[in-house]
Design a protein around this motif. Structure first.
Motif, PDB file in Angstrom:
ATOM      1  N   GLU A 155      10.122   7.714 -47.300  1.00 51.14           N
ATOM      2  CA  GLU A 155       9.997   7.230 -48.680  1.00 51.14           C
ATOM      3  C   GLU A 155       9.547   5.776 -48.732  1.00 51.14           C
ATOM      4  OE1 GLU A 155      14.347   6.062 -47.833  1.00 51.14           O
ATOM      5  OE2 GLU A 155      12.962   7.653 -47.254  1.00 51.14           O
ATOM      6  N   GLU A 156       9.136   5.231 -47.545  1.00 54.86           N
ATOM      7  CA  GLU A 156       8.608   3.873 -47.420  1.00 54.86           C
ATOM      8  C   GLU A 156       9.663   2.830 -47.764  1.00 54.86           C
ATOM      9  OE1 GLU A 156       4.936   3.501 -49.534  1.00 54.86           O
ATOM     10  OE2 GLU A 156       4.034   5.249 -48.567  1.00 54.86           O
ATOM     11  N   CYS A 157      10.885   3.097 -47.328  1.00 56.09           N
ATOM     12  CA  CYS A 157      12.007   2.186 -47.577  1.00 56.09           C
ATOM     13  C   CYS A 157      12.636   1.786 -46.249  1.00 56.09           C
ATOM     14  CB  CYS A 157      13.045   2.864 -48.470  1.00 56.09           C
ATOM     15  SG  CYS A 157      14.523   1.876 -48.773  1.00 56.09           S
ATOM     16  N   LEU A 158      12.898   0.485 -46.089  1.00 54.22           N
ATOM     17  CA  LEU A 158      13.665  -0.015 -44.950  1.00 54.22           C
ATOM     18  C   LEU A 158      15.093  -0.281 -45.401  1.00 54.22           C
ATOM     19  CD1 LEU A 158      11.206  -2.632 -43.365  1.00 54.22           C
ATOM     20  CD2 LEU A 158      11.620  -0.290 -42.593  1.00 54.22           C
ATOM     21  N   ARG A 159      16.048   0.124 -44.569  1.00 54.12           N
ATOM     22  CA  ARG A 159      17.456  -0.154 -44.859  1.00 54.12           C
ATOM     23  C   ARG A 159      18.081  -0.858 -43.653  1.00 54.12           C
ATOM     24  NH1 ARG A 159      19.737   2.212 -49.371  1.00 54.12           N
ATOM     25  NH2 ARG A 159      18.325   3.646 -50.473  1.00 54.12           N
ATOM     26  N   PHE A 160      18.858  -1.890 -43.941  1.00 56.15           N
ATOM     27  CA  PHE A 160      19.511  -2.673 -42.906  1.00 56.15           C
ATOM     28  C   PHE A 160      21.004  -2.349 -42.923  1.00 56.15           C
ATOM     29  CE2 PHE A 160      16.071  -5.527 -41.679  1.00 56.15           C
ATOM     30  CZ  PHE A 160      15.174  -5.331 -42.717  1.00 56.15           C
ATOM     31  N   TRP A 161      21.548  -2.114 -41.721  1.00 56.23           N
ATOM     32  CA  TRP A 161      22.939  -1.693 -41.594  1.00 56.23           C
ATOM     33  C   TRP A 161      23.656  -2.576 -40.565  1.00 56.23           C
ATOM     34  CZ3 TRP A 161      23.570   2.708 -44.682  1.00 56.23           C
ATOM     35  CH2 TRP A 161      22.417   3.461 -44.955  1.00 56.23           C
ATOM     36  N   HIS A 162      24.862  -3.005 -40.925  1.00 53.17           N
ATOM     37  CA  HIS A 162      25.717  -3.695 -39.953  1.00 53.17           C
ATOM     38  C   HIS A 162      26.638  -2.653 -39.342  1.00 53.17           C
ATOM     39  CE1 HIS A 162      27.939  -6.920 -38.033  1.00 53.17           C
ATOM     40  NE2 HIS A 162      29.061  -6.364 -38.450  1.00 53.17           N
ATOM     41  N   ILE A 163      26.442  -2.365 -38.055  1.00 52.68           N
ATOM     42  CA  ILE A 163      27.149  -1.259 -37.414  1.00 52.68           C
ATOM     43  C   ILE A 163      28.242  -1.733 -36.473  1.00 52.68           C
ATOM     44  CG2 ILE A 163      26.903   0.806 -36.000  1.00 52.68           C
ATOM     45  CD1 ILE A 163      25.439   1.085 -38.569  1.00 52.68           C
ATOM     46  N   TRP A 164      27.889  -2.660 -35.567  1.00 53.92           N
ATOM     47  CA  TRP A 164      28.807  -3.036 -34.498  1.00 53.92           C
ATOM     48  C   TRP A 164      29.210  -4.497 -34.613  1.00 53.92           C
ATOM     49  CZ3 TRP A 164      24.392  -0.054 -33.021  1.00 53.92           C
ATOM     50  CH2 TRP A 164      24.682   1.275 -32.705  1.00 53.92           C
ATOM     51  N   PRO A 165      30.431  -4.824 -34.174  1.00 52.42           N
ATOM     52  CA  PRO A 165      30.828  -6.233 -34.116  1.00 52.42           C
ATOM     53  C   PRO A 165      30.103  -6.939 -32.974  1.00 52.42           C
ATOM     54  CG  PRO A 165      32.500  -4.886 -33.083  1.00 52.42           C
ATOM     55  CD  PRO A 165      31.491  -3.921 -33.673  1.00 52.42           C
ATOM     56  N   LYS A 166      30.161  -8.240 -33.003  1.00 53.43           N
ATOM     57  CA  LYS A 166      29.612  -9.026 -31.906  1.00 53.43           C
ATOM     58  C   LYS A 166      30.323  -8.658 -30.618  1.00 53.43           C
ATOM     59  CE  LYS A 166      28.783 -13.839 -30.513  1.00 53.43           C
ATOM     60  NZ  LYS A 166      28.995 -15.270 -30.887  1.00 53.43           N
ATOM     61  N   VAL A 224      17.935  -1.526 -38.255  1.00 57.36           N
ATOM     62  CA  VAL A 224      17.093  -1.303 -39.424  1.00 57.36           C
ATOM     63  C   VAL A 224      16.469   0.073 -39.264  1.00 57.36           C
ATOM     64  CG1 VAL A 224      15.126  -2.493 -38.363  1.00 57.36           C
ATOM     65  CG2 VAL A 224      15.181  -2.144 -40.842  1.00 57.36           C
ATOM     66  N   THR A 225      16.453   0.844 -40.333  1.00 60.11           N
ATOM     67  CA  THR A 225      15.878   2.181 -40.309  1.00 60.11           C
ATOM     68  C   THR A 225      14.757   2.278 -41.333  1.00 60.11           C
ATOM     69  OG1 THR A 225      17.624   2.925 -41.838  1.00 60.11           O
ATOM     70  CG2 THR A 225      17.969   3.324 -39.484  1.00 60.11           C
ATOM     71  N   GLY A 226      13.751   3.065 -40.991  1.00 56.23           N
ATOM     72  CA  GLY A 226      12.627   3.291 -41.892  1.00 56.23           C
ATOM     73  C   GLY A 226      12.405   4.776 -42.081  1.00 56.23           C
ATOM     74  N   ALA A 227      12.063   5.173 -43.300  1.00 55.49           N
ATOM     75  CA  ALA A 227      11.932   6.588 -43.613  1.00 55.49           C
ATOM     76  C   ALA A 227      10.644   6.868 -44.360  1.00 55.49           C
ATOM     77  CB  ALA A 227      13.137   7.059 -44.429  1.00 55.49           C
ATOM     78  N   HIS A 271      18.782   7.129 -47.425  1.00 54.79           N
ATOM     79  CA  HIS A 271      17.385   7.540 -47.324  1.00 54.79           C
ATOM     80  C   HIS A 271      17.214   8.911 -47.983  1.00 54.79           C
ATOM     81  CE1 HIS A 271      15.745   4.327 -44.900  1.00 54.79           C
ATOM     82  NE2 HIS A 271      16.731   4.439 -44.028  1.00 54.79           N
ATOM     83  N   SER A 272      16.064   9.114 -48.603  1.00 54.28           N
ATOM     84  CA  SER A 272      15.782  10.379 -49.263  1.00 54.28           C
ATOM     85  C   SER A 272      14.718  11.187 -48.531  1.00 54.28           C
ATOM     86  CB  SER A 272      15.321  10.131 -50.706  1.00 54.28           C
ATOM     87  OG  SER A 272      14.136   9.335 -50.728  1.00 54.28           O
ATOM     88  N   SER A 273      14.298  10.698 -47.368  1.00 51.95           N
ATOM     89  CA  SER A 273      13.286  11.389 -46.568  1.00 51.95           C
ATOM     90  C   SER A 273      13.638  11.216 -45.099  1.00 51.95           C
ATOM     91  CB  SER A 273      11.900  10.820 -46.880  1.00 51.95           C
ATOM     92  OG  SER A 273      10.895  11.548 -46.208  1.00 51.95           O
ATOM     93  N   ARG A 274      12.851  11.822 -44.235  1.00 52.95           N
ATOM     94  CA  ARG A 274      13.136  11.752 -42.795  1.00 52.95           C
ATOM     95  C   ARG A 274      13.237  10.303 -42.328  1.00 52.95           C
ATOM     96  NH1 ARG A 274       8.823  14.758 -39.394  1.00 52.95           N
ATOM     97  NH2 ARG A 274       7.425  13.741 -40.869  1.00 52.95           N
ATOM     98  N   VAL A 275      14.286  10.013 -41.565  1.00 49.99           N
ATOM     99  CA  VAL A 275      14.502   8.656 -41.041  1.00 49.99           C
ATOM    100  C   VAL A 275      13.795   8.583 -39.695  1.00 49.99           C
ATOM    101  CG1 VAL A 275      16.186   6.847 -40.605  1.00 49.99           C
ATOM    102  CG2 VAL A 275      16.722   8.690 -42.226  1.00 49.99           C
TER     103      VAL A 275
END
Length: 280
Positions: free
Chosen positions: A247-258, A242-245, A225-229
């Protein structure tokens, strides 16, 4: 992509200021006017409109059929959607906009944060007065997360002038742990699959960080992200965020296992973030 309800087709100058899923098919949509629309996402139909707030609805939190909403009018309204009453409880205590709101997992306590730098604990079912009032943050309290692993344990994050994550036992009058992150704390999430937190940040780093609780060891730093999340949501299975910032961009992250039984080995690998072996 699915269009749940197209507000662009309306003639009103209102804007959407918050959204919040109920478990199931209902989505609450908060508006700049103070109105809340309840949308059945399986039919894309608005099933109810709720008035009551005098200014924008910035935060909402569900507890079964009860929806609580916080507004720039400084009030919190709690409504039971099975009732036709205007509201079941009106909670007034913040002196500026209510910018954080979250029900505890047991449904007994409601935490609210405000632009007045205060964190309040409420029990709306029993009293319209806060049961705890915390004033240790030195900036707005937008980030709030309850522990799914320990009853009554709460994390909160402060804004640019504060930059700390504080931990509270709501049976105690003071925070029992604080940690300076070095950056504005915008949102917090507490994993159900592991005793870990994720925080999103604004000035000056615009990062997403995964922490081990209670040591607050940094497990991963996610950039892009290039702006505040400003926004964070977790998937129902607890594996992805999913995070939104700004810069009007959504980013999806795989963080934890099942979530697995204790004897099972961790073997899942993510493609957009470190695998579980790398961050644990």
């Amino acid at each position: 992509r699915m269009t749940v309800c197209n507000y662009q087709q309306r003639q009103s100058q209102e804007t959407i200021t918050s959204v919040c899923w109920q478990q199931g098919a209902h989505l609450a949509v908060g508006m700049s006017s103070g109105r809340i629309d309840i949308i059945n996402t399986s039919t894309s139909q608005k099933i109810r409109s709720i008035e009551g707030h005098l200014d924008r609805v910035g935060v909402m939190s569900w507890n079964g059929s009860c929806l609580c909403s916080g507004s720039r009018d400084r009030s919190i309204l709690c409504r039971d959607l099975n009732s036709r009453n205007p509201y079941e409880a009106k909670l007034v205590g913040h002196r500026q906009e209510v910018c954080g709101l979250k029900w505890s997992y047991d449904g007994k306590s409601l935490a609210s944060g405000g632009n007045d730098n205060k964190l309040f604990i409420w029990s709306p079912q029993h009293s319209p007065t806060e049961t705890r009032r915390y004033a240790e943050h030195s900036a707005a309290v937008k980030a709030i997360a309850w522990s799914p692993h320990e009853d009554g344990i709460l994390a909160s994050g402060g804004g640019t002038a504060d930059q700390t994550i504080r931990f509270w036992d709501i049976n105690s009058p003071n925070s029992f742990k604080s940690f300076n992150t070095g950056s504005q704390v915008c949102t917090l999430g507490w994993s159900r699959n592991a005793n870990e937190l994720v925080s999103t940040h604004g000035y000056s780093q615009n990062q997403v960080v995964v922490w081990k609780y209670p040591s607050m060891t940094r497990l991963a730093t996610l950039t892009g992200h290039s702006s505040r999340v400003l926004y964070l949501a977790m998937s129902p299975d607890g594996q992805n965020i999913v995070t939104g910032a700004g810069e009007e961009c959504l980013r999806f992250w795989h963080i934890w296992p099942k979530k697995k039984e204790p004897q099972e080995e961790c073997s899942s690998k993510g493609t957009m973030s470190p695998s579980c072996k790398q961050i644990r």
